[in-house]
Design a protein around this motif. Structure first.
Motif, PDB file in Angstrom:
ATOM      1  N   CYS A 246      -3.384   8.640   5.153  1.00 11.77           N
ATOM      2  CA  CYS A 246      -4.396   8.703   4.104  1.00 11.77           C
ATOM      3  C   CYS A 246      -5.403   9.794   4.454  1.00 11.77           C
ATOM      4  O   CYS A 246      -5.496  10.222   5.597  1.00 11.77           O
ATOM      5  CB  CYS A 246      -5.096   7.357   3.926  1.00 11.77           C
ATOM      6  SG  CYS A 246      -5.995   6.813   5.389  1.00 11.77           S
ATOM      7  N   ASP A 247      -6.145  10.238   3.486  1.00  8.21           N
ATOM      8  CA  ASP A 247      -7.127  11.297   3.690  1.00  8.21           C
ATOM      9  C   ASP A 247      -8.359  10.764   4.427  1.00  8.21           C
ATOM     10  O   ASP A 247      -8.692   9.598   4.307  1.00  8.21           O
ATOM     11  CB  ASP A 247      -7.558  11.873   2.335  1.00  8.21           C
ATOM     12  CG  ASP A 247      -6.383  12.563   1.659  1.00  8.21           C
ATOM     13  OD1 ASP A 247      -5.496  13.051   2.379  1.00  8.21           O
ATOM     14  OD2 ASP A 247      -6.362  12.583   0.416  1.00  8.21           O
TER      15      ASP A 247
ATOM     16  N   TRP B 163       0.840  -1.202   0.000  1.00  5.09           N
ATOM     17  CA  TRP B 163       0.000   0.000   0.000  1.00  5.09           C
ATOM     18  C   TRP B 163       0.875   1.253   0.000  1.00  5.09           C
ATOM     19  O   TRP B 163       0.626   2.201  -0.765  1.00  5.09           O
ATOM     20  CB  TRP B 163      -0.935   0.002   1.202  1.00  5.09           C
ATOM     21  CG  TRP B 163      -1.971   1.081   1.130  1.00  5.09           C
ATOM     22  CD1 TRP B 163      -3.250   0.982   0.658  1.00  5.09           C
ATOM     23  CD2 TRP B 163      -1.809   2.468   1.520  1.00  5.09           C
ATOM     24  NE1 TRP B 163      -3.891   2.194   0.725  1.00  5.09           N
ATOM     25  CE2 TRP B 163      -3.029   3.126   1.244  1.00  5.09           C
ATOM     26  CE3 TRP B 163      -0.766   3.199   2.067  1.00  5.09           C
ATOM     27  CZ2 TRP B 163      -3.229   4.484   1.511  1.00  5.09           C
ATOM     28  CZ3 TRP B 163      -0.944   4.549   2.312  1.00  5.09           C
ATOM     29  CH2 TRP B 163      -2.160   5.177   2.045  1.00  5.09           C
ATOM     30  N   LEU B 164       1.892   1.257   0.837  1.00  2.00           N
ATOM     31  CA  LEU B 164       2.767   2.422   0.938  1.00  2.00           C
ATOM     32  C   LEU B 164       3.536   2.662  -0.359  1.00  2.00           C
ATOM     33  O   LEU B 164       3.697   3.803  -0.795  1.00  2.00           O
ATOM     34  CB  LEU B 164       3.737   2.252   2.105  1.00  2.00           C
ATOM     35  CG  LEU B 164       3.108   2.247   3.501  1.00  2.00           C
ATOM     36  CD1 LEU B 164       4.124   1.815   4.541  1.00  2.00           C
ATOM     37  CD2 LEU B 164       2.523   3.613   3.848  1.00  2.00           C
ATOM     38  N   ASP B 165       4.016   1.581  -0.986  1.00  2.40           N
ATOM     39  CA  ASP B 165       4.745   1.731  -2.247  1.00  2.40           C
ATOM     40  C   ASP B 165       3.874   2.421  -3.296  1.00  2.40           C
ATOM     41  O   ASP B 165       4.372   3.207  -4.114  1.00  2.40           O
ATOM     42  CB  ASP B 165       5.193   0.359  -2.771  1.00  2.40           C
ATOM     43  CG  ASP B 165       6.379  -0.197  -2.007  1.00  2.40           C
ATOM     44  OD1 ASP B 165       7.016   0.564  -1.250  1.00  2.40           O
ATOM     45  OD2 ASP B 165       6.656  -1.398  -2.154  1.00  2.40           O
ATOM     46  N   HIS B 166       2.583   2.132  -3.250  1.00  2.00           N
ATOM     47  CA  HIS B 166       1.672   2.680  -4.248  1.00  2.00           C
ATOM     48  C   HIS B 166       1.204   4.100  -3.895  1.00  2.00           C
ATOM     49  O   HIS B 166       1.113   4.957  -4.779  1.00  2.00           O
ATOM     50  CB  HIS B 166       0.461   1.762  -4.401  1.00  2.00           C
ATOM     51  CG  HIS B 166      -0.482   2.185  -5.476  1.00  2.00           C
ATOM     52  ND1 HIS B 166      -0.188   2.055  -6.827  1.00  2.00           N
ATOM     53  CD2 HIS B 166      -1.717   2.765  -5.419  1.00  2.00           C
ATOM     54  CE1 HIS B 166      -1.196   2.513  -7.535  1.00  2.00           C
ATOM     55  NE2 HIS B 166      -2.136   2.961  -6.721  1.00  2.00           N
ATOM     56  N   HIS B 167       0.922   4.323  -2.613  1.00  2.00           N
ATOM     57  CA  HIS B 167       0.295   5.581  -2.205  1.00  2.00           C
ATOM     58  C   HIS B 167       1.249   6.573  -1.536  1.00  2.00           C
ATOM     59  O   HIS B 167       0.989   7.782  -1.561  1.00  2.00           O
ATOM     60  CB  HIS B 167      -0.865   5.295  -1.246  1.00  2.00           C
ATOM     61  CG  HIS B 167      -1.975   4.508  -1.860  1.00  2.00           C
ATOM     62  ND1 HIS B 167      -2.941   5.072  -2.652  1.00  2.00           N
ATOM     63  CD2 HIS B 167      -2.261   3.181  -1.805  1.00  2.00           C
ATOM     64  CE1 HIS B 167      -3.791   4.145  -3.055  1.00  2.00           C
ATOM     65  NE2 HIS B 167      -3.398   2.985  -2.558  1.00  2.00           N
TER      66      HIS B 167
ATOM     67  N   HIS C 268      -8.726  -4.130   8.202  1.00  2.00           N
ATOM     68  CA  HIS C 268      -8.380  -3.218   9.290  1.00  2.00           C
ATOM     69  C   HIS C 268      -7.257  -2.248   8.922  1.00  2.00           C
ATOM     70  O   HIS C 268      -6.964  -1.333   9.682  1.00  2.00           O
ATOM     71  CB  HIS C 268      -7.999  -4.025  10.536  1.00  2.00           C
ATOM     72  CG  HIS C 268      -9.011  -5.074  10.884  1.00  2.00           C
ATOM     73  ND1 HIS C 268     -10.249  -4.758  11.399  1.00  2.00           N
ATOM     74  CD2 HIS C 268      -8.989  -6.422  10.717  1.00  2.00           C
ATOM     75  CE1 HIS C 268     -10.947  -5.882  11.583  1.00  2.00           C
ATOM     76  NE2 HIS C 268     -10.200  -6.887  11.169  1.00  2.00           N
ATOM     77  N   LEU C 269      -6.653  -2.454   7.758  1.00  2.00           N
ATOM     78  CA  LEU C 269      -5.558  -1.594   7.321  1.00  2.00           C
ATOM     79  C   LEU C 269      -5.950  -0.111   7.281  1.00  2.00           C
ATOM     80  O   LEU C 269      -5.154   0.747   7.696  1.00  2.00           O
ATOM     81  CB  LEU C 269      -5.048  -2.053   5.949  1.00  2.00           C
ATOM     82  CG  LEU C 269      -3.933  -1.230   5.298  1.00  2.00           C
ATOM     83  CD1 LEU C 269      -2.704  -1.143   6.208  1.00  2.00           C
ATOM     84  CD2 LEU C 269      -3.566  -1.819   3.940  1.00  2.00           C
ATOM     85  N   PRO C 270      -7.161   0.253   6.825  1.00  2.00           N
ATOM     86  CA  PRO C 270      -7.510   1.682   6.803  1.00  2.00           C
ATOM     87  C   PRO C 270      -7.450   2.355   8.172  1.00  2.00           C
ATOM     88  O   PRO C 270      -7.121   3.546   8.262  1.00  2.00           O
ATOM     89  CB  PRO C 270      -8.938   1.685   6.242  1.00  2.00           C
ATOM     90  CG  PRO C 270      -9.022   0.436   5.422  1.00  2.00           C
ATOM     91  CD  PRO C 270      -8.200  -0.569   6.166  1.00  2.00           C
TER      92      PRO C 270
END
Length: 200
Positions: A199-200, A32-36, A188-190
């Motif tokens: 994240c926003d 997720w971090l690599d992408h966002h 639960h990642l969000p």
């Protein structure tokens, strides 16, 4: 939703007992971090079985990190280590089914062990490691507001009530069901990302 004031620029992930950087949760978070958040500095070291050596490895690896802009995540025994690091450096922490008293619990695992992600790899958990864990135990979480504890009531290895008491005052995400590995981590990642203001 409680979140830390500013997103970290450096994120440390600490795996659990017998685990590795191949941890499903570590890999999903990194993807997720690599992408966002490609500019975020990520490190998930392979930790040696000796708790004292594990902490020395961690501290050497983050020695040059900006402590005001780092955060740490840890699962199970990694959650125990993450708690110790957060207390040392004053950084935010996310702990996932964290080990509360590993000196007590891992005494039953003294002897030869196999690595979870590579059963061909063996290591020896020595009796003195229990004393090393005891020496690393943080008496109390002094700033619980900087901690998010993700706790599964369905954890088959650790008592969720004990975890909840240990992190009293922290932001807690209690999950009905699930398991020690938090197999439904994606769900639960969000919550983790929002707490870390990533994240926003």
């Amino acid at each position: 939703m409680t979140r830390i004031p500013a997103p970290p620029t450096h994120l440390l992930y600490l795996h659990g007992f017998r685990s590795s950087p191949q941890s499903f949760k570590a890999q999903r978070l990194k993807a997720w971090l690599d992408h966002h958040q490609p500019d975020l500095h990520w490190w998930c070291p392979q930790l040696p079985p000796s708790p004292r050596e594990a902490m020395a490895t961690i501290d050497a690896g983050i020695a040059a990190w900006p402590k005001h802009a780092m955060a740490v995540c840890g699962s199970s025994l990694g959650g125990f280590y993450a708690t110790a690091e957060a207390e040392r450096h004053g950084c935010p922490a996310v702990v996932i089914n964290p080990a509360v008293d590993p000196a007590r619990d891992l005494a039953a695992y003294i002897g030869e062990q196999t690595a979870w992600h590579d059963p061909e790899q063996h290591f020896f958990f020595r009796p003195e490691y229990v004393d090393e864990l005891r020496a690393l135990t943080v008496p109390a979480v002094t700033r619980p507001e900087r901690t998010l504890a993700i706790i599964a009531k369905g954890d088959e290895l650790l008592d969720w009530r004990e975890m909840s008491v240990r992190y009293a005052g922290a932001r807690q995400h209690l999950i009905d069901g699930s398991d020690h590995a938090l197999s439904d981590f994606d769900h639960h990642l969000p919550i983790l990302l929002e707490f870390l203001n990533l994240c926003d």
